[in-house]
Design an enzyme around this catalytic site. Structure first.
Site, PDB file in Angstrom:
ATOM      1  N   TRP A 101       0.833  -1.218   0.000  1.00 14.21           N
ATOM      2  CA  TRP A 101       0.000   0.000   0.000  1.00 14.21           C
ATOM      3  C   TRP A 101       0.851   1.245   0.000  1.00 14.21           C
ATOM      4  O   TRP A 101       0.528   2.228  -0.669  1.00 14.21           O
ATOM      5  CB  TRP A 101      -1.003  -0.026   1.150  1.00 14.21           C
ATOM      6  CG  TRP A 101      -2.024  -1.106   0.958  1.00 14.21           C
ATOM      7  CD1 TRP A 101      -2.219  -2.204   1.735  1.00 14.21           C
ATOM      8  CD2 TRP A 101      -2.966  -1.216  -0.127  1.00 14.21           C
ATOM      9  NE1 TRP A 101      -3.221  -2.986   1.216  1.00 14.21           N
ATOM     10  CE2 TRP A 101      -3.692  -2.415   0.080  1.00 14.21           C
ATOM     11  CE3 TRP A 101      -3.252  -0.441  -1.246  1.00 14.21           C
ATOM     12  CZ2 TRP A 101      -4.713  -2.838  -0.798  1.00 14.21           C
ATOM     13  CZ3 TRP A 101      -4.254  -0.855  -2.123  1.00 14.21           C
ATOM     14  CH2 TRP A 101      -4.960  -2.034  -1.893  1.00 14.21           C
ATOM     15  N   ASP A 171      -2.287   6.546   6.125  1.00 16.50           N
ATOM     16  CA  ASP A 171      -3.293   5.657   5.538  1.00 16.50           C
ATOM     17  C   ASP A 171      -3.644   4.628   6.613  1.00 16.50           C
ATOM     18  O   ASP A 171      -2.942   3.643   6.798  1.00 16.50           O
ATOM     19  CB  ASP A 171      -2.714   4.974   4.290  1.00 16.50           C
ATOM     20  CG  ASP A 171      -3.663   3.917   3.727  1.00 16.50           C
ATOM     21  OD1 ASP A 171      -4.758   3.713   4.299  1.00 16.50           O
ATOM     22  OD2 ASP A 171      -3.300   3.295   2.703  1.00 16.50           O
ATOM     23  N   LYS A 195     -12.601  -2.198   5.982  1.00 15.58           N
ATOM     24  CA  LYS A 195     -11.813  -3.041   6.870  1.00 15.58           C
ATOM     25  C   LYS A 195     -12.377  -2.982   8.296  1.00 15.58           C
ATOM     26  O   LYS A 195     -12.834  -3.989   8.810  1.00 15.58           O
ATOM     27  CB  LYS A 195     -10.338  -2.606   6.878  1.00 15.58           C
ATOM     28  CG  LYS A 195      -9.472  -3.209   5.769  1.00 15.58           C
ATOM     29  CD  LYS A 195      -9.715  -2.631   4.414  1.00 15.58           C
ATOM     30  CE  LYS A 195      -8.894  -3.250   3.308  1.00 15.58           C
ATOM     31  NZ  LYS A 195      -8.019  -2.304   2.629  1.00 15.58           N
TER      32      LYS A 195
HETATM   33  C1  LIG Z   1      -7.490  -1.800   1.502  1.00 16.74           C
HETATM   34  C2  LIG Z   1      -6.442  -0.767   1.600  1.00 16.74           C
HETATM   35  C3  LIG Z   1      -6.298   0.255   0.638  1.00 16.74           C
HETATM   36  C4  LIG Z   1      -7.174   0.330  -0.584  1.00 16.74           C
HETATM   37  O1  LIG Z   1      -8.441   0.722  -0.236  1.00 16.74           O
HETATM   38  P1  LIG Z   1      -9.583   0.965  -1.320  1.00 16.74           P
HETATM   39  O2  LIG Z   1     -10.677   1.506  -0.464  1.00 16.74           O
HETATM   40  O3  LIG Z   1      -9.878  -0.352  -1.951  1.00 16.74           O
HETATM   41  O4  LIG Z   1      -9.077   1.955  -2.293  1.00 16.74           O
HETATM   42  C5  LIG Z   1      -5.314   1.190   0.820  1.00 16.74           C
HETATM   43  N1  LIG Z   1      -4.497   1.157   1.898  1.00 16.74           N
HETATM   44  C6  LIG Z   1      -4.605   0.194   2.837  1.00 16.74           C
HETATM   45  C7  LIG Z   1      -3.671   0.204   4.002  1.00 16.74           C
HETATM   46  C8  LIG Z   1      -5.573  -0.792   2.710  1.00 16.74           C
HETATM   47  O5  LIG Z   1      -5.682  -1.746   3.645  1.00 16.74           O
END
Ligand SMILES: *Cc1c(COP(=O)(O)O)cnc(C)c1O
Length: 359
Positions: A101, A171, A195
């Protein structure tokens, strides 16, 4: 048979929340329709949205000088929105590279400015996080971006980096709400909802007010934090059903002791699983001990030829979605807030049985 869902995302939601959604589905609070069918500008939905924001502010202790935005486009859109809104006349930004990521965030940011990678753990297959003291920061960086929990690698950074006057951007897609976090240390926190918050389709951004309002030329209207902040996330039609469901999750968190209680249970769950992984050579955790994620636990079997049998037996035991990410292989158990301790206990019992029959 009780089913436990270990998916990394979209992921398990609290059963009590799903049951409330079901009970309110066709006729929300006697209003004669579902939340999905309501105008986002009507007083009923405006009330739902305001309550969701107030509850999130309470649960996370978000200071008054931060805006909470309910957006769409996933965390992946934030990979672009962050540089577009935060470069603010500067040429470059600092990024820590701890996994898949981080890499995607870096790649996207490079479209809009210079990226200085302060440190990377790619040398050891992203199995650890480089120590803060070793980060090579640029004193003129517009901001410092990192991924506190790499969902795929299962690498978590527990201490918040001291970024000084440089806005810190995180993030938090797979770690938000898993433990108390001092929001005042951050410039921007963002997370896709699927998540640890609610259904897919909703993205939450928490941004310090003074960072809003200076975008790169050509920034699309929908990518401007100011537009969403000024319009209370109602510039266009927001993800109404996602906001409603997330709001119920925030109430569930409040009713269950808040983030301090979540951290306690999450540590108990993760501790149980990691000590099982460490107890024999049959299973292995690839992640450095100090960076073992509380939310996503990748693991391998000493003999990868047993992977398919492990997954099949797990499925038969009601333990679903344990297959590891294609880039890492092996298994991954995601154990977000909504995964009960009993689910992790069931997984450990299964792992013990599997080792007895195949070890
Ligand atoms: C799942 C995830 C993403 C991507 O998220 P989307 O909502 O599918 O764009 C980005 N960063 C992390 C840490 C993630 O777990």
């Amino acid at each position: 048979m009780t089913i436990y869902n270990f998916s990394a995302g979209p992921a398990v939601l609290p059963k009590a929340v799903l049951q409330q959604v079901q009970a309110e589905m066709v006729n929300w609070h006697g209003y004669g329709m579902s939340v999905m069918e309501m105008s986002h500008r009507g007083k009923e939905f405006m009330g739902i949205a305001a309550e969701a924001e107030a509850d999130l502010r309470e649960v996370m202790s978000i200071p008054g000088n931060y805006k909470v935005l309910f957006l769409q486009g996933g965390a992946s859109s934030q990979f672009a929105m962050v540089p577009m809104n935060l470069l603010r006349g500067k040429a470059s930004a600092d990024y820590l590279n701890t996994g898949e990521w981080s890499k995607k965030a870096i790649k996207e940011a490079r479209r809009y400015g210079k990226v200085n990678v302060v440190a990377s753990s790619e040398d050891r297959n992203f199995s650890y996080a480089p120590a803060f003291a070793q980060w090579q920061r640029d004193p003129n960086a517009a901001y410092l971006h990192y991924t506190p929990n790499e969902t795929i690698g299962g690498v978590e950074i527990f201490d918040i980096p001291e970024s000084g006057n440089t806005p810190l951007v995180a993030d938090m897609s797979s770690t938000i709400l898993s433990r108390p976090m001092d929001v005042s240390k951050f410039g921007v926190i963002y997370a896709g909802a699927q998540k640890n918050i609610g259904p897919a389709g909703l993205t939450i951004v928490i941004v310090r007010e003074d960072l809003i309002g200076e975008t790169l030329p050509g920034t699309p209207t929908m990518f401007d934090y100011k537009i969403h902040a000024d319009n209370e996330s109602m510039y266009n039609t927001p993800a109404t059903f996602g906001m409603y469901t997330a709001g119920l999750v925030f109430k569930w968190l409040k009713a269950n002791g808040g983030l301090a209680a979540m951290e306690k249970t999450n540590r108990e769950k993760a501790g149980l699983l990691y000590s099982r992984l460490d107890s024999t050579g049959f299973y292995n955790s690839p992640v450095a001990v100090d960076n073992r994620s509380l939310m996503n636990v990748p693991f391998t079997l000493h003999d990868a030829a047993l992977d398919d049998a492990f997954l099949k037996g797990a499925k038969d035991a009601g333990l679903l979605q344990l297959k590891g990410h294609r880039s890492v292989g092996g298994m991954r158990a995601s154990i977000y807030n909504a995964m009960p301790l009993a689910g992790v206990q069931a997984l450990v019992t299964y792992m013990n049985d599997f080792e007895k029959t195949h070890g």
